[in-house]
Write a protein that holds these residues in place. Structure first.
Motif, mmCIF file in Angstrom:
data_model
loop_
_atom_site.group_PDB
_atom_site.id
_atom_site.type_symbol
_atom_site.label_atom_id
_atom_site.label_comp_id
_atom_site.label_asym_id
_atom_site.label_seq_id
_atom_site.Cartn_x
_atom_site.Cartn_y
_atom_site.Cartn_z
ATOM 1 N N LYS A 323 0.837 -1.205 0.000
ATOM 2 C CA LYS A 323 0.000 0.000 0.000
ATOM 3 C C LYS A 323 0.872 1.256 0.000
ATOM 4 O O LYS A 323 0.645 2.195 -0.743
ATOM 5 N N LYS A 330 -7.107 2.933 -5.771
ATOM 6 C CA LYS A 330 -7.890 1.885 -6.390
ATOM 7 C C LYS A 330 -7.409 0.497 -5.948
ATOM 8 O O LYS A 330 -8.196 -0.396 -5.673
ATOM 9 N N LYS A 333 -8.697 -0.848 -2.592
ATOM 10 C CA LYS A 333 -10.119 -1.097 -2.385
ATOM 11 C C LYS A 333 -10.466 -2.481 -2.907
ATOM 12 O O LYS A 333 -9.863 -2.959 -3.850
ATOM 13 N N GLY A 334 -11.438 -3.068 -2.303
ATOM 14 C CA GLY A 334 -12.006 -4.349 -2.718
ATOM 15 C C GLY A 334 -11.165 -5.240 -3.590
ATOM 16 O O GLY A 334 -10.323 -6.000 -3.120
ATOM 17 N N GLU A 335 -11.361 -5.118 -4.871
ATOM 18 C CA GLU A 335 -10.747 -6.023 -5.827
ATOM 19 C C GLU A 335 -9.220 -6.042 -5.731
ATOM 20 O O GLU A 335 -8.597 -7.093 -5.825
ATOM 21 N N ILE A 337 -7.328 -5.521 -3.150
ATOM 22 C CA ILE A 337 -6.899 -6.289 -1.977
ATOM 23 C C ILE A 337 -6.937 -7.782 -2.297
ATOM 24 O O ILE A 337 -6.020 -8.526 -1.953
ATOM 25 N N GLU A 338 -8.004 -8.193 -2.996
ATOM 26 C CA GLU A 338 -8.113 -9.615 -3.351
ATOM 27 C C GLU A 338 -6.944 -10.041 -4.234
ATOM 28 O O GLU A 338 -6.365 -11.097 -4.049
ATOM 29 N N LYS A 341 -3.872 -10.393 -2.163
ATOM 30 C CA LYS A 341 -3.902 -11.603 -1.332
ATOM 31 C C LYS A 341 -3.557 -12.838 -2.158
ATOM 32 O O LYS A 341 -2.850 -13.732 -1.689
#
Ligand code: NAG
Ligand code: NAG
Length: 424
Positions: A323, A330, A333-335, A337-338, A341
């Motif tokens: 980060k 962008k 956020k959500g996608e 982070i996935e 991971k």
């Protein structure tokens, strides 16, 4: 006998003070008035060798002032307004309207001669790459003359005003040496590790929107007790502002002229050229003898390894490091982070929920970096805002604006995108 009352009275007062303003010292006051500095940035009167500079300052990320180091640079004596006007008066430069940086100022282009006629009265700030024809007058300091620093010089910028400029609080993802020819500068500097204290909010990810004249501690509570260092520069001093250190710069007049050099952050010192370099016994070398071009610098795998400090890290730490290195709203956020991971899982080949330096080295993180760039452009890369000034720095233990030089006689060195702001 008055003792009793006194005891009661003191705790009461204390409670009162700490709830009403104890935490808000310096609220709506200039940056730096919230808490005293931890100390001053180290000052040296001798310029270190390239190896010493790397080991003691670049590698650990430690700011330092080289006292009087710029007095030998020809520009220091030579660049009076009259001289500049007669010799380079026709050269065009980008000039910013407004000396308080907000990254949305108007930029206009004018001949240096015109700037020199009006800068003493106007609220304007010349922030532009030093054109080739002026580079004979600028020297690189000894500490950069070998080890690989000169292979990745990224930009050299002039910062010229009548004083009173204020940069935003920001960082640059490259190393910086800023030399002051006239006037004085003061910098508020914070170690790159202090993310918890310095909120880097939008829009471009490398600066804080905090008003540096009126710090809102309700919005930026981390600044109430941020450990910061103060750097004071006088004419002739050079300051090393390490990669990723947060800094905010103020300049004072009546004439303020600084010239900085940005160079890619190096993770290793390469001594190969120190033996045979024609500059090896020199104290200085003219900037005109080197290439100044935008280069990539270290990629994500090396930067991650550097942040890991030889230790395995878990997913949470991995996300935090990426980060900070990536600067993309962008991505976080959500996608995004996935995706990160998933990448973590790929790197973690022995599936112990930790990634080790060896696993990072053996991974395909460099390929993932390409994908990340396409999916989640870094905020600074996307929007090249205007020119802002910046640069500056701190002590120890610690882009993006593209400048179109179109009108300068040689437009080959566009230094785009390295994230600059006011400092130096
Ligand atoms: C930024 O500064 C310029 C020049 O001082 C000013 O005109 C403009 O309104 C400012 N923009 C913001 C968003 O504060
Ligand atoms: C070190 O620098 C030399 C040139 O001076 C270069 O040929 C060599 O590839 C560099 N080594 C590394 C590891 O970058």
């Amino acid at each position: 006998m008055s003792g009793k009352n006194f005891c009661l009275f003191i705790p009461l007062l204390f409670t009162l003070c700490s709830t009403t303003n104890g935490d808000l010292t310096g609220h709506l006051q200039p940056l730096g008035s919230q808490v005293p500095p931890v100390g001053d940035v180290l000052t040296l009167t001798e310029i270190p060798s390239p190896q010493e500079f790397f080991d003691q300052f670049v590698k650990p990320g430690k700011p330092v002032v080289f006292k009087g180091a710029a007095t030998k640079t020809p520009a220091y004596e030579l660049w009076t307004d009259d001289y500049l006007s007669s010799k380079f008066g026709e050269v065009k430069f980008d000039v910013e309207e407004g000396k308080k940086e907000n990254r949305s100022r108007e930029l206009f282009n004018m001949p240096l001669g015109e700037f020199l006629k009006s800068y003493k009265e106007k609220d304007i700030y010349l922030v532009a790459s030093v054109p080739k024809i002026m580079r004979d007058d600028i020297y690189l300091l000894k500490c950069l003359l070998c080890g690989g620093f000169t292979d990745e010089l990224q930009d050299s910028v002039m910062w010229f005003s009548n004083g009173g400029t204020k940069s935003v609080l920001h960082y640059d993802a490259i190393d910086n040496i800023n030399c002051l020819m006239s006037g004085t500068k003061e910098l508020f500097m914070v170690h790159k590790k202090e993310h918890a204290h310095v909120l880097i909010d939008k829009p471009d990810g490398s600066f804080s929107k905090v008003d540096v004249d009126k710090v809102d501690l309700q919005k930026y509570p981390g600044l109430a007790d941020v450990p910061w260092y103060k750097a004071n520069m006088e004419a002739g001093d050079c300051l090393f502002i390490p990669y990723r250190w947060f800094h905010q710069v103020r300049s004072y007049g009546p004439r303020n002229l600084a010239i900085n050099i940005w160079f890619a952050h190096k993770l290793e010192f390469n001594s190969t050229d120190c033996e045979e370099s024609p500059y090896k016994d020199k104290q200085f070398a003219p900037l005109s003898e080197f290439e100044v071009t935008e280069s990539l610098g270290p990629g994500l795998p090396l930067l991650l390894l550097d942040e890991m400090e030889q230790k395995p890290i878990d997913e949470e730490k991995f996300l935090e490091i990426i980060k900070n290195l990536w600067n993309s709203e962008k991505l976080m956020k959500g996608e995004g982070i996935e995706v990160l991971k998933e990448i973590f899982k790929e790197i973690d080949t022995n599936e112990d929920s930790l990634i080790s330096p060896e696993e990072v080295t053996g991974s395909s993180l460099d390929e993932y970096e390409q994908e990340l760039m396409e999916l989640f452009p870094r905020d600074g890369d996307e929007d090249d805002g205007e020119g802002d000034e910046d640069d500056g720095e701190g002590d120890d233990d610690g882009g993006d604006d593209f400048k179109d030089e179109g009108d300068v006689e040689d437009d080959d060195d566009e230094n785009a995108d390295i994230g600059r702001h006011e400092d130096l």
